[in-house]
Design a protein around this motif. Structure first.
Motif, PDB file in Angstrom:
ATOM      1  N   ALA A 163       0.772  -1.278   0.056  1.00 50.80           N
ATOM      2  CA  ALA A 163       0.252   0.104  -0.049  1.00 50.80           C
ATOM      3  C   ALA A 163       0.681   1.157  -0.219  1.00 50.80           C
ATOM      4  N   VAL A 164       2.088   1.228   0.661  1.00 46.55           N
ATOM      5  CA  VAL A 164       2.775   2.507   0.752  1.00 46.55           C
ATOM      6  C   VAL A 164       3.775   2.463  -0.364  1.00 46.55           C
ATOM      7  N   MET A 165       4.005   1.589  -1.194  1.00 46.28           N
ATOM      8  CA  MET A 165       4.803   1.796  -2.304  1.00 46.28           C
ATOM      9  C   MET A 165       4.380   2.555  -3.407  1.00 46.28           C
ATOM     10  N   PRO A 166       5.037   3.183  -3.742  1.00 45.14           N
ATOM     11  CA  PRO A 166       4.721   4.170  -4.944  1.00 45.14           C
ATOM     12  C   PRO A 166       4.330   3.672  -6.539  1.00 45.14           C
ATOM     13  N   ASP A 167       3.668   4.384  -7.187  1.00 44.44           N
ATOM     14  CA  ASP A 167       3.160   3.513  -8.489  1.00 44.44           C
ATOM     15  C   ASP A 167       4.342   4.096  -9.552  1.00 44.44           C
ATOM     16  N   VAL A 168       4.547   3.298 -10.443  1.00 41.85           N
ATOM     17  CA  VAL A 168       5.429   3.397 -11.668  1.00 41.85           C
ATOM     18  C   VAL A 168       4.902   3.348 -12.790  1.00 41.85           C
ATOM     19  N   LEU A 169       5.083   4.051 -13.953  1.00 46.54           N
ATOM     20  CA  LEU A 169       4.693   3.747 -15.062  1.00 46.54           C
ATOM     21  C   LEU A 169       5.537   3.153 -16.098  1.00 46.54           C
ATOM     22  N   VAL A 170       5.180   1.905 -16.682  1.00 47.79           N
ATOM     23  CA  VAL A 170       5.888   1.069 -17.179  1.00 47.79           C
ATOM     24  C   VAL A 170       5.880   1.172 -18.859  1.00 47.79           C
ATOM     25  N   CYS A 171       6.821   1.190 -19.792  1.00 49.44           N
ATOM     26  CA  CYS A 171       6.717   1.497 -21.212  1.00 49.44           C
ATOM     27  C   CYS A 171       6.307   0.121 -21.681  1.00 49.44           C
ATOM     28  N   TYR A 172       5.158  -0.263 -22.649  1.00 49.66           N
ATOM     29  CA  TYR A 172       4.895  -1.498 -23.075  1.00 49.66           C
ATOM     30  C   TYR A 172       6.037  -1.866 -24.148  1.00 49.66           C
ATOM     31  N   ARG A 173       6.782  -0.776 -24.766  1.00 50.16           N
ATOM     32  CA  ARG A 173       7.609  -1.102 -25.900  1.00 50.16           C
ATOM     33  C   ARG A 173       9.134  -1.368 -25.536  1.00 50.16           C
ATOM     34  N   CYS A 174       9.481  -0.464 -24.409  1.00 49.44           N
ATOM     35  CA  CYS A 174      10.917  -0.548 -24.295  1.00 49.44           C
ATOM     36  C   CYS A 174      11.090  -0.908 -22.729  1.00 49.44           C
ATOM     37  N   GLY A 175      10.098  -1.076 -21.707  1.00 50.43           N
ATOM     38  CA  GLY A 175      10.224  -1.437 -20.462  1.00 50.43           C
ATOM     39  C   GLY A 175      10.789  -0.296 -19.467  1.00 50.43           C
ATOM     40  N   ALA A 176      10.970   0.998 -20.049  1.00 54.57           N
ATOM     41  CA  ALA A 176      11.358   1.978 -19.364  1.00 54.57           C
ATOM     42  C   ALA A 176      10.398   2.328 -18.055  1.00 54.57           C
ATOM     43  N   ARG A 177      10.917   2.704 -16.784  1.00 57.98           N
ATOM     44  CA  ARG A 177      10.094   2.958 -15.763  1.00 57.98           C
ATOM     45  C   ARG A 177      10.138   4.241 -15.250  1.00 57.98           C
ATOM     46  N   HIS A 178       8.878   4.800 -15.268  1.00 58.56           N
ATOM     47  CA  HIS A 178       8.762   6.476 -14.986  1.00 58.56           C
ATOM     48  C   HIS A 178       8.222   6.575 -13.709  1.00 58.56           C
ATOM     49  N   SER A 179       8.761   7.106 -12.758  1.00 54.78           N
ATOM     50  CA  SER A 179       8.095   7.350 -11.384  1.00 54.78           C
ATOM     51  C   SER A 179       8.065   8.774 -11.004  1.00 54.78           C
TER      52      SER A 179
ATOM     53  N   TYR B 228       2.418  -5.041 -28.776  1.00 53.67           N
ATOM     54  CA  TYR B 228       3.529  -4.528 -28.763  1.00 53.67           C
ATOM     55  C   TYR B 228       4.605  -5.756 -28.939  1.00 53.67           C
ATOM     56  N   ARG B 229       4.068  -7.014 -28.461  1.00 58.20           N
ATOM     57  CA  ARG B 229       5.122  -8.207 -28.487  1.00 58.20           C
ATOM     58  C   ARG B 229       5.160  -8.594 -30.197  1.00 58.20           C
ATOM     59  N   GLN B 230       3.814  -8.420 -30.772  1.00 56.80           N
ATOM     60  CA  GLN B 230       3.864  -8.817 -32.202  1.00 56.80           C
ATOM     61  C   GLN B 230       4.525  -7.616 -33.128  1.00 56.80           C
ATOM     62  N   GLU B 231       4.549  -6.564 -32.727  1.00 58.58           N
ATOM     63  CA  GLU B 231       5.398  -5.451 -33.605  1.00 58.58           C
ATOM     64  C   GLU B 231       6.586  -5.708 -33.410  1.00 58.58           C
TER      65      GLU B 231
ATOM     66  N   GLU C 135      11.963  -7.563 -35.778  1.00 62.48           N
ATOM     67  CA  GLU C 135      13.024  -8.382 -35.840  1.00 62.48           C
ATOM     68  C   GLU C 135      13.219  -9.154 -37.013  1.00 62.48           C
ATOM     69  N   GLU C 136      11.901  -9.518 -37.561  1.00 65.64           N
ATOM     70  CA  GLU C 136      11.732 -10.344 -38.686  1.00 65.64           C
ATOM     71  C   GLU C 136      12.310  -9.686 -39.903  1.00 65.64           C
ATOM     72  N   ALA C 137      12.011  -8.154 -39.899  1.00 65.59           N
ATOM     73  CA  ALA C 137      12.560  -7.301 -40.925  1.00 65.59           C
ATOM     74  C   ALA C 137      13.767  -7.098 -40.904  1.00 65.59           C
ATOM     75  N   ALA C 138      14.298  -7.035 -39.834  1.00 66.11           N
ATOM     76  CA  ALA C 138      15.842  -6.890 -39.614  1.00 66.11           C
ATOM     77  C   ALA C 138      16.649  -7.913 -40.296  1.00 66.11           C
ATOM     78  N   ARG C 139      16.070  -9.015 -39.855  1.00 63.15           N
ATOM     79  CA  ARG C 139      16.642 -10.304 -40.416  1.00 63.15           C
ATOM     80  C   ARG C 139      16.485 -10.524 -41.895  1.00 63.15           C
ATOM     81  N   THR C 140      15.543 -10.115 -42.353  1.00 58.82           N
ATOM     82  CA  THR C 140      15.209 -10.157 -43.774  1.00 58.82           C
ATOM     83  C   THR C 140      16.225  -9.218 -44.597  1.00 58.82           C
ATOM     84  N   THR C 141      16.446  -8.043 -43.811  1.00 60.35           N
ATOM     85  CA  THR C 141      17.447  -6.981 -44.475  1.00 60.35           C
ATOM     86  C   THR C 141      18.785  -7.539 -44.480  1.00 60.35           C
ATOM     87  N   ALA C 142      19.192  -8.157 -43.519  1.00 61.70           N
ATOM     88  CA  ALA C 142      20.605  -8.586 -43.285  1.00 61.70           C
ATOM     89  C   ALA C 142      20.673  -9.605 -44.324  1.00 61.70           C
ATOM     90  N   ARG C 143      19.761 -10.487 -44.337  1.00 63.45           N
ATOM     91  CA  ARG C 143      19.939 -11.667 -45.285  1.00 63.45           C
ATOM     92  C   ARG C 143      19.914 -11.011 -46.730  1.00 63.45           C
TER      93      ARG C 143
END
Ligand SMILES: [Zn+2]
Ligand SMILES: [Zn+2]
Length: 159
Positions: A103-119, A137-140, A145-153
């Motif tokens: 109850a006494v712990m503060p809230d944080v905001l977590v980014c779905y995309r990069c996981g950064a925590r804002h308090s 965001y997981r599918q994005e 990653e798939e696009a990066a692999r294709t470009t590398a290939r």
């Protein structure tokens, strides 16, 4: 306002607190700087500019778990010595401690995309974790990653 994030460039963990005058976020280990535009600091992620953040308790899981474990061990010890009232009392005390800590712990905001925590600041109105948004965001990320692999290939094929 405090920010905890992983640098997108060198992947170092960063803890930074910036005041209102300084809106740029930068990495302590390399030269990376955030280019995310800051119109409203709690509408988007300060690191990647992602629009979706979820609110959670800034509660280190390790503390919660060790609290539960300590309670269980002490209570089992009491059971062993035929002190059931004491055993239940210990369990209840540790459960209450857990609830109070939470109850006494503060809230944080977590980014779905990069996981950064804002308090810090008033974020009590922010929505909590949403599985549908997380899945999006997981599918994005997988697509990127798939696009990066294709470009590398295709690069290695042509060069
Ligand atoms: Zn870095
Ligand atoms: Zn982000």
């Amino acid at each position: 306002m405090k920010l905890r994030f992983q640098c997108p460039k060198c992947e170092a963990q960063n803890d930074s607190s910036n005041d209102e005058s300084d809106k740029t976020i930068h990495c302590n280990s390399c030269s990376w700087e955030s280019s995310a535009s800051q119109s409203d600091e709690y509408l988007s992620c300060l690191v990647c500019g992602g629009r979706d953040l979820w609110r959670q308790k800034d509660f280190p899981q390790a503390i919660g778990l060790s609290c539960v474990a300590a309670g269980a061990i002490l209570s089992l010890t009491a059971w062993y010595y035929y002190r059931p009232i004491l055993a239940i009392g210990i369990l209840l005390t540790f459960a209450a401690l857990d609830i109070i800590l939470f109850a006494v712990m503060p809230d944080v905001l977590v980014c779905y995309r990069c996981g950064a925590r804002h308090s810090g600041g008033d974020i009590s109105e922010h929505p909590t974790f949403d599985h549908q948004v997380a899945e999006r965001y997981r599918q994005e990320k997988m697509r990127l990653e798939e696009a990066a692999r294709t470009t590398a290939r295709s690069k290695s094929a042509s060069g």
